[in-house]
Design an enzyme around this catalytic site. Structure first.
Site, PDB file in Angstrom:
ATOM      1  N   GLY A 299       0.284   0.093   3.262  1.00 37.47           N
ATOM      2  CA  GLY A 299       0.396   0.234   1.849  1.00 37.47           C
ATOM      3  C   GLY A 299      -0.410   1.259   1.116  1.00 37.47           C
ATOM      4  N   SER A 300      -0.987   1.357   0.295  1.00 35.94           N
ATOM      5  CA  SER A 300      -1.500   2.311  -0.551  1.00 35.94           C
ATOM      6  C   SER A 300      -2.753   2.929  -0.071  1.00 35.94           C
ATOM      7  CB  SER A 300      -1.973   1.964  -1.973  1.00 35.94           C
ATOM      8  OG  SER A 300      -0.829   1.816  -2.605  1.00 35.94           O
ATOM      9  N   THR A 301      -3.194   2.051   1.205  1.00 37.77           N
ATOM     10  CA  THR A 301      -4.431   2.675   1.738  1.00 37.77           C
ATOM     11  C   THR A 301      -4.335   3.812   2.500  1.00 37.77           C
ATOM     12  OG1 THR A 301      -3.880   1.364   3.864  1.00 37.77           O
ATOM     13  CG2 THR A 301      -5.149   0.214   2.057  1.00 37.77           C
ATOM     14  N   VAL A 302      -3.018   4.414   2.862  1.00 37.70           N
ATOM     15  CA  VAL A 302      -2.726   5.503   3.670  1.00 37.70           C
ATOM     16  C   VAL A 302      -2.859   6.830   2.684  1.00 37.70           C
ATOM     17  CG1 VAL A 302      -0.260   5.671   3.199  1.00 37.70           C
ATOM     18  CG2 VAL A 302      -1.197   6.361   5.369  1.00 37.70           C
ATOM     19  N   LYS A 303      -2.865   6.491   1.210  1.00 37.77           N
ATOM     20  CA  LYS A 303      -2.778   7.738   0.516  1.00 37.77           C
ATOM     21  C   LYS A 303      -3.796   8.607   0.592  1.00 37.77           C
ATOM     22  CE  LYS A 303       0.291   5.096  -2.834  1.00 37.77           C
ATOM     23  NZ  LYS A 303       0.483   4.693  -4.433  1.00 37.77           N
TER      24      LYS A 303
END
Length: 318
Positions: A276-280
């Site tokens: 999810g957005s934790t990779v951004k």
């Protein structure tokens, strides 16, 4: 008197304690009584097992496993056939003790987890030594020991936690029962206790993390960025590791396996989930490091992405 003889009896070492970074005990030992059998002293194994079943000291569905474990051990070894007897079970067997040569109650040390299911997926648990375990361990080192680490820290640090067993010479009669003889010169080698382990886990932080998941499934890991210490490793829901130490029944294990919330599954270490957005932030730092973007540069995101050469529109969150 002619039937009396000496026998070497192992003295199991106390298993090492497991503590958190503040010295709070996470796993300890408690005295207990268990039912043990020496096969060479049992006139008829099947009749003995059925008799113990009638006394409700062995569950009918556990008979096959009990037979398998007994036959996997050497005939002169004491094999635990019931762990952690209750006072009622002790009294029930004591009344019929004379009917079961080769079977006796022994005082042993068992594993206890004072905080129950807390941090169970990090600590793991100890369980009865199986016939599969016997093929890969030193039987002499585990003589008189009924439990060993099966999962988590209990398994990974088994060598340090186990310690070194001792032994003592005892005088036994023809039925294998211990007898006392004053003035006898019997040798005794004391055991060496296992090493205590201090983990990086922080008990209050672990409790807070698990309370935050109450009634829900999930996992949380908290790492000190300065040292890399794992302060929290939580996977919810968990289970009480103590049931394995006292001898889990087939019915109890099936209930854990079939539980819709999968309490045996370690979501923190074995779960596979989309990032999810934790990779951004990781991608953003990589783009800055390789000069693909500048720190003062901004780009518009429409919420969809089209892979080159494809007409398929991938939306965020899918």
């Amino acid at each position: 008197a002619l039937g009396n003889r000496t026998r070497l009896e192992p003295i199991p070492a106390n298993r090492g304690l497991i503590l958190d970074r503040n010295g709070q005990i996470l796993a300890e030992n408690q005295p207990s009584f268990q039912l043990e059998m020496v096969r060479e002293q049992v006139p008829n194994l099947e009749e003995t097992l059925l008799g113990l079943q009638k006394l409700e000291l062995i569950d009918k569905e556990d008979l096959d496993d009990t037979r398998r474990v007994i036959r996997a051990r050497r005939v002169f070894e004491a094999v635990p056939i019931r762990l952690r007897l209750s006072e009622e079970q002790i009294a029930r067997f004591a009344v019929h003790r004379h009917e079961f040569p080769g079977v006796d109650i022994r005082a042993r040390s068992t594993r206890s987890y004072p905080h129950g299911a807390l941090a169970v997926h990090a600590l793991g648990y100890v369980g009865a030594i199986s016939d599969q375990d016997l093929t890969r361990i030193d039987r002499t080192a585990y003589a008189g020991t009924s439990l060993m680490g099966k999962l988590g820290v209990e398994s990974a640090r088994e060598t340090e936690l186990h310690g070194k067993n001792g032994y003592q010479e005892i005088l036994v009669n023809a039925q294998g029962r211990s007898v006392e003889r004053r003035g006898s010169d019997l040798h005794r080698q004391p055991p060496r206790a296992g090493a205590d382990l201090i983990l990086s886990l922080d008990l209050p932080a672990q409790q807070a993390a698990e309370q935050g998941f109450e009634g829900r499934r999930g996992a949380a890991i908290a790492i000190d960025p300065h040292t890399g210490d794992v302060l929290v490793l939580a996977s919810m829901p968990g289970f009480d590791p103590g049931i394995f130490g006292r001898g889990i029944t087939r019915a109890e294990y099936r209930a854990l396996e079939r539980n819709i919330d999968l309490p045996l599954f370690n979501r923190a270490l074995r779960g596979i989930y989309p990032p999810g957005s934790t990779v951004k932030p990781v991608l953003g730092m990589a783009a800055l490091a390789y000069g693909i973007v500048r720190a003062d540069e901004s780009r518009y995101c429409p919420g969809v992405y089209v892979v080159p050469g494809s007409s398929r529109r991938a939306r965020e969150g899918r």
